[in-house]
Write a protein that holds these residues in place. Structure first.
Motif, PDB file in Angstrom:
ATOM      1  N   GLN A   1      -5.191   8.932  26.096  1.00  0.00           N
ATOM      2  CA  GLN A   1      -5.877   8.080  26.727  1.00  0.00           C
ATOM      3  C   GLN A   1      -6.975   6.719  25.802  1.00  0.00           C
ATOM      4  OE1 GLN A   1      -5.904   6.882  29.768  1.00  0.00           O
ATOM      5  NE2 GLN A   1      -6.987   5.543  29.735  1.00  0.00           N
ATOM      6  N   GLN A   2      -7.039   7.461  24.586  1.00  0.00           N
ATOM      7  CA  GLN A   2      -8.096   7.083  23.199  1.00  0.00           C
ATOM      8  C   GLN A   2      -7.670   8.192  21.998  1.00  0.00           C
ATOM      9  OE1 GLN A   2     -10.117   4.426  22.420  1.00  0.00           O
ATOM     10  NE2 GLN A   2     -10.107   3.668  24.816  1.00  0.00           N
ATOM     11  N   PRO A   3      -7.744   7.524  21.087  1.00  0.00           N
ATOM     12  CA  PRO A   3      -7.478   6.507  20.333  1.00  0.00           C
ATOM     13  C   PRO A   3      -6.279   5.636  20.271  1.00  0.00           C
ATOM     14  CG  PRO A   3      -6.821   8.198  18.288  1.00  0.00           C
ATOM     15  CD  PRO A   3      -7.330   8.247  20.289  1.00  0.00           C
ATOM     16  N   LYS A   4      -6.299   4.156  20.447  1.00  0.00           N
ATOM     17  CA  LYS A   4      -5.100   3.521  20.869  1.00  0.00           C
ATOM     18  C   LYS A   4      -4.500   3.749  18.911  1.00  0.00           C
ATOM     19  CE  LYS A   4      -5.787   1.760  23.846  1.00  0.00           C
ATOM     20  NZ  LYS A   4      -5.792   2.065  25.482  1.00  0.00           N
TER      21      LYS A   4
ATOM     22  N   LYS B   1     -13.003  12.781  16.648  1.00  0.00           N
ATOM     23  CA  LYS B   1     -12.847  14.134  17.139  1.00  0.00           C
ATOM     24  C   LYS B   1     -11.185  13.950  16.638  1.00  0.00           C
ATOM     25  CE  LYS B   1     -15.166  13.438  21.619  1.00  0.00           C
ATOM     26  NZ  LYS B   1     -15.186  13.778  23.051  1.00  0.00           N
ATOM     27  N   GLY B   2     -10.584  15.495  15.989  1.00  0.00           N
ATOM     28  CA  GLY B   2      -9.471  15.979  16.076  1.00  0.00           C
ATOM     29  C   GLY B   2      -9.126  16.872  17.447  1.00  0.00           C
ATOM     30  N   LEU B   3      -7.835  17.619  16.583  1.00  0.00           N
ATOM     31  CA  LEU B   3      -7.502  18.643  18.080  1.00  0.00           C
ATOM     32  C   LEU B   3      -7.710  20.013  17.750  1.00  0.00           C
ATOM     33  CD1 LEU B   3      -4.036  16.363  18.962  1.00  0.00           C
ATOM     34  CD2 LEU B   3      -6.557  16.713  19.934  1.00  0.00           C
ATOM     35  N   ALA B   4      -7.486  20.743  18.392  1.00  0.00           N
ATOM     36  CA  ALA B   4      -8.087  22.047  17.915  1.00  0.00           C
ATOM     37  C   ALA B   4      -7.089  22.832  17.982  1.00  0.00           C
ATOM     38  CB  ALA B   4      -8.952  22.872  19.611  1.00  0.00           C
TER      39      ALA B   4
ATOM     40  N   PHE C   1      -9.433  17.990  22.200  1.00  0.00           N
ATOM     41  CA  PHE C   1     -10.408  17.747  21.550  1.00  0.00           C
ATOM     42  C   PHE C   1     -11.325  18.409  21.407  1.00  0.00           C
ATOM     43  CE2 PHE C   1      -8.544  13.241  22.742  1.00  0.00           C
ATOM     44  CZ  PHE C   1      -8.738  13.090  22.013  1.00  0.00           C
ATOM     45  N   CYS C   2     -10.970  18.467  20.265  1.00  0.00           N
ATOM     46  CA  CYS C   2     -12.674  19.405  19.291  1.00  0.00           C
ATOM     47  C   CYS C   2     -13.329  18.157  18.428  1.00  0.00           C
ATOM     48  CB  CYS C   2     -12.596  20.804  18.665  1.00  0.00           C
ATOM     49  SG  CYS C   2     -11.346  20.304  17.391  1.00  0.00           S
ATOM     50  N   GLU C   3     -15.256  19.213  17.985  1.00  0.00           N
ATOM     51  CA  GLU C   3     -15.540  18.161  17.007  1.00  0.00           C
ATOM     52  C   GLU C   3     -14.846  19.001  15.253  1.00  0.00           C
ATOM     53  OE1 GLU C   3     -17.460  15.929  17.491  1.00  0.00           O
ATOM     54  OE2 GLU C   3     -16.865  15.306  19.385  1.00  0.00           O
ATOM     55  N   GLY C   4     -15.024  18.024  14.274  1.00  0.00           N
ATOM     56  CA  GLY C   4     -14.847  18.831  12.516  1.00  0.00           C
ATOM     57  C   GLY C   4     -14.276  18.864  12.604  1.00  0.00           C
ATOM     58  N   ARG C   5     -12.605  18.012  13.197  1.00  0.00           N
ATOM     59  CA  ARG C   5     -11.093  18.166  12.269  1.00  0.00           C
ATOM     60  C   ARG C   5     -11.206  16.816  12.336  1.00  0.00           C
ATOM     61  NH1 ARG C   5      -7.366  23.011  14.261  1.00  0.00           N
ATOM     62  NH2 ARG C   5      -7.153  22.534  12.252  1.00  0.00           N
ATOM     63  N   PRO C   6      -9.629  16.610  11.093  1.00  0.00           N
ATOM     64  CA  PRO C   6      -9.752  15.365  11.682  1.00  0.00           C
ATOM     65  C   PRO C   6      -8.360  14.955  12.626  1.00  0.00           C
ATOM     66  CG  PRO C   6      -8.903  16.392   9.986  1.00  0.00           C
ATOM     67  CD  PRO C   6      -9.775  17.264  10.408  1.00  0.00           C
TER      68      PRO C   6
ATOM     69  N   GLY D   1      -5.625  12.243  35.254  1.00  0.00           N
ATOM     70  CA  GLY D   1      -5.441  13.664  34.301  1.00  0.00           C
ATOM     71  C   GLY D   1      -6.091  14.451  33.410  1.00  0.00           C
ATOM     72  N   PHE D   2      -5.994  15.706  32.452  1.00  0.00           N
ATOM     73  CA  PHE D   2      -6.829  15.631  31.089  1.00  0.00           C
ATOM     74  C   PHE D   2      -6.345  15.088  30.272  1.00  0.00           C
ATOM     75  CE2 PHE D   2      -5.765  18.092  27.372  1.00  0.00           C
ATOM     76  CZ  PHE D   2      -6.111  18.638  26.815  1.00  0.00           C
ATOM     77  N   THR D   3      -4.993  13.877  30.186  1.00  0.00           N
ATOM     78  CA  THR D   3      -5.380  13.044  28.929  1.00  0.00           C
ATOM     79  C   THR D   3      -6.116  12.057  28.751  1.00  0.00           C
ATOM     80  OG1 THR D   3      -3.229  12.505  29.622  1.00  0.00           O
ATOM     81  CG2 THR D   3      -3.375  14.324  27.865  1.00  0.00           C
ATOM     82  N   GLY D   4      -5.793  12.002  30.523  1.00  0.00           N
ATOM     83  CA  GLY D   4      -6.617  10.553  31.120  1.00  0.00           C
ATOM     84  C   GLY D   4      -8.367  10.231  31.421  1.00  0.00           C
ATOM     85  N   ALA D   5      -8.311  12.305  31.019  1.00  0.00           N
ATOM     86  CA  ALA D   5     -10.363  11.878  30.998  1.00  0.00           C
ATOM     87  C   ALA D   5     -10.836  11.931  29.678  1.00  0.00           C
ATOM     88  CB  ALA D   5     -10.569  13.412  31.984  1.00  0.00           C
ATOM     89  N   GLY D   6      -9.565  11.384  28.953  1.00  0.00           N
ATOM     90  CA  GLY D   6     -10.035  12.159  27.606  1.00  0.00           C
ATOM     91  C   GLY D   6     -10.197  13.008  26.685  1.00  0.00           C
ATOM     92  N   GLN D   7      -9.957  14.186  27.675  1.00  0.00           N
ATOM     93  CA  GLN D   7     -10.701  15.846  27.146  1.00  0.00           C
ATOM     94  C   GLN D   7      -9.114  16.869  25.786  1.00  0.00           C
ATOM     95  OE1 GLN D   7      -9.956  17.376  30.871  1.00  0.00           O
ATOM     96  NE2 GLN D   7     -11.544  17.647  30.837  1.00  0.00           N
ATOM     97  N   GLY D   8      -8.392  15.558  25.696  1.00  0.00           N
ATOM     98  CA  GLY D   8      -7.240  15.498  24.754  1.00  0.00           C
ATOM     99  C   GLY D   8      -6.126  14.961  24.691  1.00  0.00           C
TER     100      GLY D   8
END
Length: 157
Positions: free
Chosen positions: A101-104, A29-32, A12-17, A138-145
């Motif tokens: 993990q998010q969004p649904k 957040k969007g994805l880097a 995830f990153c800020e400032g992107r759809p 994991g990575f996705t479960g922690a909401g990192q991407g």
């Protein structure tokens, strides 16, 4: 007939759809990434390229190519489909899973399927998209991407 598997992950990153399966999903957040970072379409592209033994998305569309900076991944998917056809194959079906993990995502899955079916010139019934969480692990479960897996079946024309 040939089977392919693809996997991709983006942080995830800020400032992107947030774009998944060609659909802009409302989220904070969007994805880097170099392109629009559509992790789902990237996994599908890799599954198709793998099935035809035509390399991977990073080889065809490297992340240091200015021509693909910010590109809509649906364009990449259409190019992959064209490459398959040039090499004597057509898509039979695609089955993909988005891990977030998010969004649904349940409200957006049909639109994702429609976008990819259109880009691959296959019926909607030939494209499956599922969404799951990792129960906080994991990575996705922690909401990192977000991660995505895809498998496909292609056949000779």
């Amino acid at each position: 007939m040939r089977i392919g598997h693809g996997y991709d992950v983006h942080a995830f990153c800020e400032g992107r759809p947030l774009v998944l399966g060609g659909v802009t999903v409302p989220y904070c957040k969007g994805l880097a990434g170099h392109s629009d970072a559509d992790v789902l379409i990237h996994a599908v592209c890799d599954s198709l390229l793998g099935a035809a033994a035509l390399g991977d998305i990073g080889q065809l569309f490297p992340d240091n190519d200015p021509a693909t900076l910010g590109i809509d991944s649906r364009i990449l998917l259409r190019k992959v489909d064209g490459l398959l056809r040039q090499n004597g194959y057509r898509v039979v079906n695609v089955d993909a899973t988005v891990i977030a993990q998010q969004p649904k995502l349940c409200d957006y899955v049909k639109a994702m399927r429609q976008c990819m079916a259109l880009d691959l010139s296959v019926p909607l019934s030939s494209v499956s998209v599922k969404a799951t969480t990792e129960e906080g692990l994991g990575f996705t479960g922690a909401g990192q991407g977000i991660a995505a897996h895809a498998v496909c079946l292609i056949e000779a024309l």
